[in-house]
Enzyme design. Structure first.
Site, mmCIF file in Angstrom:
data_model
loop_
_atom_site.group_PDB
_atom_site.id
_atom_site.type_symbol
_atom_site.label_atom_id
_atom_site.label_comp_id
_atom_site.label_asym_id
_atom_site.label_seq_id
_atom_site.Cartn_x
_atom_site.Cartn_y
_atom_site.Cartn_z
ATOM 1 N N GLU A 208 0.832 -1.205 0.000
ATOM 2 C CA GLU A 208 0.000 0.000 0.000
ATOM 3 C C GLU A 208 0.869 1.258 0.000
ATOM 4 O O GLU A 208 0.576 2.235 -0.702
ATOM 5 C CB GLU A 208 -0.911 -0.007 1.233
ATOM 6 C CG GLU A 208 -1.976 -1.096 1.196
ATOM 7 C CD GLU A 208 -2.619 -1.332 2.544
ATOM 8 O OE1 GLU A 208 -3.691 -1.962 2.589
ATOM 9 O OE2 GLU A 208 -2.034 -0.916 3.573
ATOM 10 N N ASP A 275 -4.962 -5.964 11.715
ATOM 11 C CA ASP A 275 -5.934 -5.502 12.710
ATOM 12 C C ASP A 275 -5.310 -5.490 14.101
ATOM 13 O O ASP A 275 -5.519 -4.562 14.886
ATOM 14 C CB ASP A 275 -7.162 -6.413 12.722
ATOM 15 C CG ASP A 275 -7.846 -6.506 11.374
ATOM 16 O OD1 ASP A 275 -7.773 -5.533 10.610
ATOM 17 O OD2 ASP A 275 -8.440 -7.561 11.090
#
Length: 490
Positions: A208, A275
């Site tokens: 990313e 997460d």
């Protein structure tokens, strides 16, 4: 300074507002025994299945598992998967769900087919509508979320690009948080970091980050350079780039990059590891940790998560064991006598890119104050070496009648502690020669010293290391213990 015990006490007092894309994670486990005759694909003989709260919901689960409260805001469809997620969240005592229902879309659901024996993901099937929420639903989300900002200690946006975190929702949340002085952590999905403008910290993975910065992001140096430009665009304070087995690199705006290698672990499943990282980061920062402490805690949490199956959570006990692992060497293997060979240990640790820490003392009678300093020292590094004054050295420093225990006994007691990786005995009055040889990245002493009083601080700082002072525990002193014991005997 990484004081895990202090952090673990502060974390349960924190409340995180987590906003993002909720999904139902289902794992179907079975054995692969043959190839299908209809298609060149393996056949999975299903043995069991399980479901978890996934996506941003898994961030909320990790926050709760670490003992903090989470206000979770997200979106569900009017379907069976949505009903299950609502019911599952209602059973989580530390999660307060603020959900908006959108009857026009399905609840995001991911089904993974996994080989039980090899822990290999064979196939994933998704049910989703990965488009931005409608203007009506977007407004409902904003109306539901904004009143919660004031109740939180920190805000965490978990963007999976499934429609919740539209540009308008993001803007409203960040602006409201900044107005109230709340930090905002973003796990981004968009390659346009500008939409997260004003957030405190962005946590992209390497892929990313490379796409957003149009850089190759192959080295810590290239990441650091590209991150500075990206932080100007996003107007954020710091950027953390996660790199799977290559560890994590954090760059503060205008500061030096901090890299931590991935902790050694047998990887079973990487699902949801990001997460866990986001949850641990948010809680550490909310509890008052500095950038490096938060980074090291998140790195340890990720190592625990990837060692489990499915979208896993991490408990404080598991995190503590990873941060302060059990000794890899037997106690007798940890002791290096005067003139002994440190080089083999140092060379291997440096080869692995580990951060070496050093502290020293007489440790004549081990007491809780010593244990606190040693535990905090280990929390600041990957491997801790304790320099131990020899008997002759202690006598010169403390006078006749000391040490109470000889150097062999003192070394054995220290070596038995999980926080200690190596005990090196030295003859001189100071450990300066030992520090010169070790060249530690971090030098730790009790807070009754000043930085200038710490022997070897010039050597460590000149090499780019740091000196850390740990608050001492009042009322704990070896000298006073010895005096009381001898007074009682008399």
């Amino acid at each position: 300074m990484f004081d895990f015990e202090a952090l673990s006490q502060a974390i349960p007092r924190q409340t995180v507002l987590c906003v993002g894309d909720l999904m139902l994670d289902e794992f179907v486990y079975g054995e692969v025994s043959r190839i299908s005759p209809e298609a060149p694909a393996p056949v999975i003989a299903v043995q069991r299945s399980e479901t978890n709260i996934g996506g941003a919901g898994n961030v909320a689960r990790n926050i709760a598992a670490l003992g903090a409260r989470c206000i979770f805001a997200g979106l569900v469809g009017e379907d069976e998967a949505g009903a299950k997620l609502k019911a599952d969240l209602a059973r989580e005592k530390l999660i307060e769900a603020v959900l908006v229902t959108d009857s026009s879309r399905p609840t995001t659901r991911k089904v993974r087919f996994v080989s039980e024996h090899f822990s290999t993901h064979m196939l994933r099937a998704d049910w989703e509508q990965a488009v931005a929420a409608s203007a009506e639903i977007e407004q409902k989300l904003i109306d539901a979320i904004l009143p919660q900002v004031a109740r939180a200690d920190i805000v965490l946006l978990s963007d999976y690009a499934k429609g919740v975190l539209t540009a308008r929702v993001i803007r409203n949340i960040i602006d409201a948080a900044k107005k109230l002085g709340k930090r905002v952590i973003v796990d981004p999905k968009s390659a346009n970091f500008a939409i997260y403008r004003g957030a405190t910290l962005l946590t992209p993975n390497r892929k990313e980050f490379a796409e957003a910065t149009r850089s190759r992001a192959e080295t810590d140096q290239s990441i650091a350079g590209a991150a500075q430009d990206a932080m100007v665009l996003a107007d954020c304070e710091a950027m953390l780039v996660t790199q799977s087995e290559h560890g994590m690199t954090l760059v503060a705006r205008g500061g030096e990059a901090i890299h931590v290698p991935a902790l050694p672990v047998k990887v079973r499943d990487v699902s949801g590891a990001g997460d866990t990282v986001a949850a641990a980061l948010a809680l550490a920062l909310a509890a008052g940790a500095d950038w490096e402490t938060a980074l090291r805690m998140a790195n340890a949490a990720a190592a625990v998560a990837v060692g489990k199956k499915g979208t896993a959570t991490v408990t404080p006990a598991e995190l503590r064991r990873k941060i302060l692992p059990h000794a890899s060497l037997a106690a007798e293997e940890k002791i290096v006598p005067v003139g002994g060979d440190l080089d083999a240990h140092l060379a291997e640790w440096r080869r692995q890119g580990l951060r070496i820490g050093f502290t020293n003392g007489c440790f004549d009678i081990l007491h809780p104050g010593h244990v606190k300093v040693l535990t905090a020292s280990r929390g600041a590094c990957d491997r801790l070496i304790v320099g131990l004054n020899s008997d002759a050295s202690v006598r010169r420093l403390k006078g006749e009648g000391r040490p109470v225990q000889d150097e062999g006994a003192r070394a054995e007691v220290l070596a038995a502690l999980e926080a200690v990786d190596l005990v090196a005995i030295f003859e001189d009055d100071t450990p300066i020669e030992l520090i010169t040889k070790v060249r530690p990245s971090v030098l730790v002493k009790g807070g009754d010293y000043t930085r200038e009083q710490v022997v070897g601080h010039e050597i460590v700082e000149a090499a780019g290391g740091e000196v850390v002072l740990v608050d001492i525990m009042p009322g704990h002193s070896t000298t006073s213990l010895v005096d009381r014991a001898r007074g009682g005997k008399a």
